[in-house]
Design a protein around this motif. Structure first.
Motif, PDB file in Angstrom:
ATOM      1  N   GLN A   1      13.027 -12.182 -31.899  1.00  0.00           N
ATOM      2  CA  GLN A   1      11.593 -12.442 -31.717  1.00  0.00           C
ATOM      3  C   GLN A   1      11.206 -12.337 -30.248  1.00  0.00           C
TER       4      GLN A   1
ATOM      5  N   ASN B   1      10.909  -8.680 -29.517  1.00  0.00           N
ATOM      6  CA  ASN B   1       9.644  -8.197 -30.067  1.00  0.00           C
ATOM      7  C   ASN B   1       8.486  -8.590 -29.158  1.00  0.00           C
TER       8      ASN B   1
ATOM      9  N   GLU C   1       2.791 -14.799 -29.430  1.00  0.00           N
ATOM     10  CA  GLU C   1       2.442 -14.200 -30.725  1.00  0.00           C
ATOM     11  C   GLU C   1       3.652 -14.012 -31.616  1.00  0.00           C
ATOM     12  N   ALA C   2       4.707 -13.445 -31.042  1.00  0.00           N
ATOM     13  CA  ALA C   2       5.900 -13.174 -31.837  1.00  0.00           C
ATOM     14  C   ALA C   2       6.506 -14.473 -32.362  1.00  0.00           C
TER      15      ALA C   2
ATOM     16  N   ALA D   1       4.075 -16.109 -34.994  1.00  0.00           N
ATOM     17  CA  ALA D   1       4.116 -15.489 -36.316  1.00  0.00           C
ATOM     18  C   ALA D   1       5.457 -15.766 -36.987  1.00  0.00           C
ATOM     19  N   GLY D   2       6.513 -15.843 -36.181  1.00  0.00           N
ATOM     20  CA  GLY D   2       7.837 -16.024 -36.750  1.00  0.00           C
ATOM     21  C   GLY D   2       8.108 -17.442 -37.210  1.00  0.00           C
TER      22      GLY D   2
ATOM     23  N   GLY E   1       5.062 -20.686 -39.960  1.00  0.00           N
ATOM     24  CA  GLY E   1       5.205 -20.962 -41.388  1.00  0.00           C
ATOM     25  C   GLY E   1       6.217 -22.051 -41.641  1.00  0.00           C
ATOM     26  N   ASP E   2       7.374 -21.932 -40.994  1.00  0.00           N
ATOM     27  CA  ASP E   2       8.432 -22.912 -41.197  1.00  0.00           C
ATOM     28  C   ASP E   2       8.055 -24.263 -40.596  1.00  0.00           C
TER      29      ASP E   2
ATOM     30  N   ASN F   1       4.465 -23.930 -44.331  1.00  0.00           N
ATOM     31  CA  ASN F   1       3.680 -22.858 -44.935  1.00  0.00           C
ATOM     32  C   ASN F   1       2.207 -23.170 -45.156  1.00  0.00           C
TER      33      ASN F   1
ATOM     34  N   SER G   1       1.914 -16.303 -41.381  1.00  0.00           N
ATOM     35  CA  SER G   1       1.945 -15.272 -40.363  1.00  0.00           C
ATOM     36  C   SER G   1       0.600 -14.583 -40.212  1.00  0.00           C
ATOM     37  N   ASN G   2      -0.321 -14.842 -41.157  1.00  0.00           N
ATOM     38  CA  ASN G   2      -1.645 -14.233 -41.002  1.00  0.00           C
ATOM     39  C   ASN G   2      -2.378 -14.811 -39.802  1.00  0.00           C
TER      40      ASN G   2
ATOM     41  N   GLN H   1      -1.129 -14.724 -36.925  1.00  0.00           N
ATOM     42  CA  GLN H   1      -0.578 -14.031 -35.760  1.00  0.00           C
ATOM     43  C   GLN H   1      -1.654 -13.624 -34.765  1.00  0.00           C
ATOM     44  N   ASP H   2      -2.703 -12.999 -35.287  1.00  0.00           N
ATOM     45  CA  ASP H   2      -3.753 -12.510 -34.400  1.00  0.00           C
ATOM     46  C   ASP H   2      -4.585 -13.652 -33.821  1.00  0.00           C
TER      47      ASP H   2
END
Lengths: 433, 307
Positions: free
Chosen positions: B7, B10, B259-260, B263-264, B267-268, B272, B276-277, B279-280
């Motif tokens: 990550q 990325n 961001e990376a 998004a990664g 959720g965890d 949840n 990851s939506n 992210q932006d």
């Protein structure tokens, strides 16, 4: 129709009288005089609409050819309705795949007094146009519009002979479950009505099959960077990944997944079931799975394929078997009702059971085809190729499906037989030219 | 651990691109206090021009790296020209107008450029020919690809060159002087108009390179790709302290990593509830956070008191 001609004659006579001095008094007379002696066949008009110009003009023409083949076959065989000989005429219109143009030409067809419409090609055009046919009480059968909304409007005159998009999710999911047999599946969508809806259906079916589904990951319909999501998924090691979205985002997704070394099977809906995936994802596209509503054209019955090729000198492309069936359905329903009157044959159409080029056709209450097939494709050598047909939740290998379809062809029901016999002669003749 | 490292890689790649684009925002802001919202479109045009060139050359037997290099060389002058024209036609006549006028003009230019690109390159997503052989190098359980290394290295190189130019050359001195006080700089014999044009041109060149990097990295270009990227790079510039070169670089890289990782792991971390939506959304949450708690940004000293 004779009624209209008569009233036309009166109208012309009145017009002639009003315009006395124009020397047109003679005109209505020959028309009236010519009519009685050799009773001309009653002309019944069927409409076909599809895009005949623009980017998918080739598909529109393909659809039109399908309908034309059916009409010409019926004319060659002779059609008698209510004791009168009937000649069918196919009126074709170009909707340019544009909803605005679609409604205009729909009205044009209504004004031309067609008794039934085959089309349109695009769901986006079919939906607004269906309202116009509904108002005019003219049946329409689409051979290619898969958006569920088309038949959800409660219109009694709207039918389709292809499957619906919302039957696609369960189809690709059941294929994954039965053929790939994954333990865990990751589901990603693009947060659009299409992508999310499809992903939801897939998730439901997978869960029902006892497969573990990871929490949903989402991009948008513009996302091109899936690295973070995919890296996260890589840690969870799913056996398969389903993406609900279009090829423009699905391609980069697949490419990045392979670059990250994710080995899972990737599956997509029809939005990403295109050859464009190969361009966008490169070699990573090889082996992807995806679904489309309906049947690939090779799966249509052989008699149709041969007749089409003989008549038009080209191979059918995509939906021609469906528009062929759609036209034949209208003809068969008119025969049953013994009338070309939409009001009389519509009830027959709704409860018809017909063996067509694309298999057995029956409609449900909404006008959707019962047990519509879904096709699963895979990317092989840069082209998407059909590998399986899903019908009523059962998976049939594509080769087996072709075999059974061929085996079933000679055993077509009785009313089909004379037509089949007439076919080779007709098919052979243009071939000689 | 390897996932975490992946990550970070990325994020670094993404962040390098943001940093390069953010530099364009920050330079223009530094010199005329204009937020050039059309800067993201320059990235898009860079990617599109490179696409046309690379696509045309993909059939030839030139080495792939050379083809991409030619793509960059073609994209840079086109973007420079667009950047110059933008300043000359749209912003210069408004230089003494209220600040809102050039800002709205910038948004207008952005829309115009997008639609011009739509006319030229169609509305379909364009797939870059996959010519660069895909190579990866393992580091500590994670993998880094050749393209990622190239992106990070190019960015570092360009940032270095820009820093050198601004702090070690006469032109750089003129730029800094103009940024500090245009009136006095003019009185000292600096041609303000030329310096401002030059700033736009340099920013456009950086954007062109960023465009080619994004295009080849994701393998896709689209007429609308510039707006979101531009917004994020702008956030990065604000995060670092708009007007500050080092701040833009730091902000870009930080934003990419945020961001990376966001998004990664969101959720965890939230069971949840958030996925990851979002992210932006991180870019803009960071932007809001900075504006509330440290309006001058991480490295910004000057508080916006200049007009």
């Amino acid at each position: 129709m004779q009624g209209t001609r008569f009233s036309l004659a009166i109208f012309a006579a009145v017009a002639a009288l009003t315009l006395a001095g124009c020397g047109e008094e003679k005109k209505p007379e020959p028309a009236v005089a010519a009519a009685p002696p050799p009773p001309p066949p009653l002309v019944v008009k069927l409409g076909h609409v599809g895009p005949l110009t623009g980017g998918i003009a080739h598909l529109g023409k393909d659809n039109e050819n399908g309908a034309r083949l059916a009409v010409d076959e019926a004319n060659a065989k002779g059609l008698t309705l209510g004791g009168k000989k009937v000649k069918l005429e196919l009126v074709t219109e170009d909707d340019q795949a544009d909803p605005k143009v679609g409604t205009t030409v729909a009205q044009k067809l209504v004004d031309a007094k067609v008794v039934g419409v085959i089309g349109h090609l695009n769901s986006g055009v079919s939906i607004p146009a269906s309202a116009i046919y509904n108002q005019a009480a003219i049946p329409m059968i689409s051979g290619s519009s898969t958006n569920p909304q088309l038949t959800e409007q409660g219109f009694k005159n709207v039918f389709r002979v292809v499957g619906r998009d919302d039957q696609q999710g369960p189809a690709i999911a059941s294929y994954l479950a039965s053929e790939v047999k994954p333990k865990t599946v990751a589901v990603i969508d693009d947060a659009t009505a299409y992508g999310e809806g499809l992903a939801n259906e897939v998730e439901k079916t997978l869960k029902a099959a006892g497969i573990k589904v990871l929490p949903r990951e989402k991009g948008t319909d513009k996302t091109t960077d899936f690295m973070a999501i995919l890296t996260k998924l890589k840690g969870k090691k799913p056996n398969a990944v389903f993406y609900g979205g279009m090829d423009a985002t699905g391609g980069p997704l697949l490419k990045q997944a392979r670059e990250l070394g994710i080995k899972a099977v990737f599956a997509f809906g029809d939005g990403a079931c295109t050859d464009k995936m190969k361009e966008l994802a490169g070699d990573a596209a090889e082996g992807l799975l995806c679904s489309q509503a309906g049947l690939p054209v090779q799966a249509a019955n052989k008699k149709f394929l041969d007749a089409y090729k003989a008549k038009f000198n080209v191979e059918p492309i995509l939906y021609a078997p469906f528009t062929y069936d759609a036209a034949n359905l209208i003809i068969a329903a008119m025969k049953k009702a013994d009338s070309p009157d939409p009001a009389k044959y519509l009830p027959e159409l709704a409860k018809i059971s017909y063996e067509g080029a694309s298999g057995k056709i029956e409609f449900d209450d909404k006008g959707d085809r019962k047990d519509a097939e879904m096709t699963i494709f895979t990317m092989k050598g840069g082209k998407i190729e059909p590998i399986a047909i899903i019908k009523s939740g059962k998976t049939i290998k594509f080769e087996d499906f072709l075999k059974t379809a061929e085996a079933a062809a000679p055993a077509a029901p009785a009313p089909e037989a004379p037509k089949a016999a007439a076919e080779p002669v007709k098919a052979a003749e243009p071939a000689k030219k | 651990m390897d996932i975490f490292l992946q990550q970070i890689i990325n994020g670094l790649t993404l962040g390098s691109v943001y940093a390069i684009v953010a530099l364009g925002y920050t330079m223009v802001y530094g010199i005329i206090q204009l937020i050039n919202f059309a800067h993201g479109e320059l990235v898009m045009i860079g990617a599109m021009v490179a696409f046309s060139v690379i696509n045309a050359l993909a059939g030839t037997h030139l080495p792939p790296v050379l083809i991409v290099f030619i793509g960059i060389l073609a994209a840079i002058p086109v973007c420079m020209l667009v950047g110059y024209a933008m300043e000359r036609i749209a912003y210069r006549p408004l230089r003494s107008a209220p600040r809102l006028a050039p800002l709205i003009t910038a948004i207008g230019i952005s829309i115009i450029l997008q639609h011009l690109a739509l006319l030229v390159w169609s509305r379909n997503p364009l797939a870059f020919p996959q010519i660069i052989p895909f190579v990866t190098f393992p580091i500590g359980g994670a993998i880094i690809s050749g393209v990622q290394i190239a992106i990070i290295l190019t960015s570092v190189l360009m940032m270095g060159a820009l820093t050198f130019m601004v702090y070690r050359t006469k032109l750089g001195i003129a730029m800094r002087a103009t940024s500090q006080n245009p009136l006095v700089a003019g009185l000292m014999g600096i041609d303000i108009d030329r310096i401002i044009s030059f700033t736009f041109i340099v920013g456009a060149a950086l954007a062109a390179v960023a465009g080619v990097m994004v295009g080849t990295y994701y393998g896709i270009a689209h007429y609308g790709m510039g707006s979101l990227l531009g917004m994020k790079a702008f956030s990065a510039a604000v995060l670092g302290g708009i007007g500050n070169l080092a701040g833009a670089m730091l902000g870009g890289i930080l934003l990419g990593i945020v961001e990376a990782l966001g998004a990664g792991y969101i959720g965890d971390l939230t069971n949840n509830v958030f996925g990851s939506n979002y992210q932006d959304v991180f870019a803009f949450m960071v932007l809001i956070g900075v504006l509330v708690f440290r309006p001058s940004g991480l490295l910004g000293e000057r508080v916006g008191d200049r007009a």
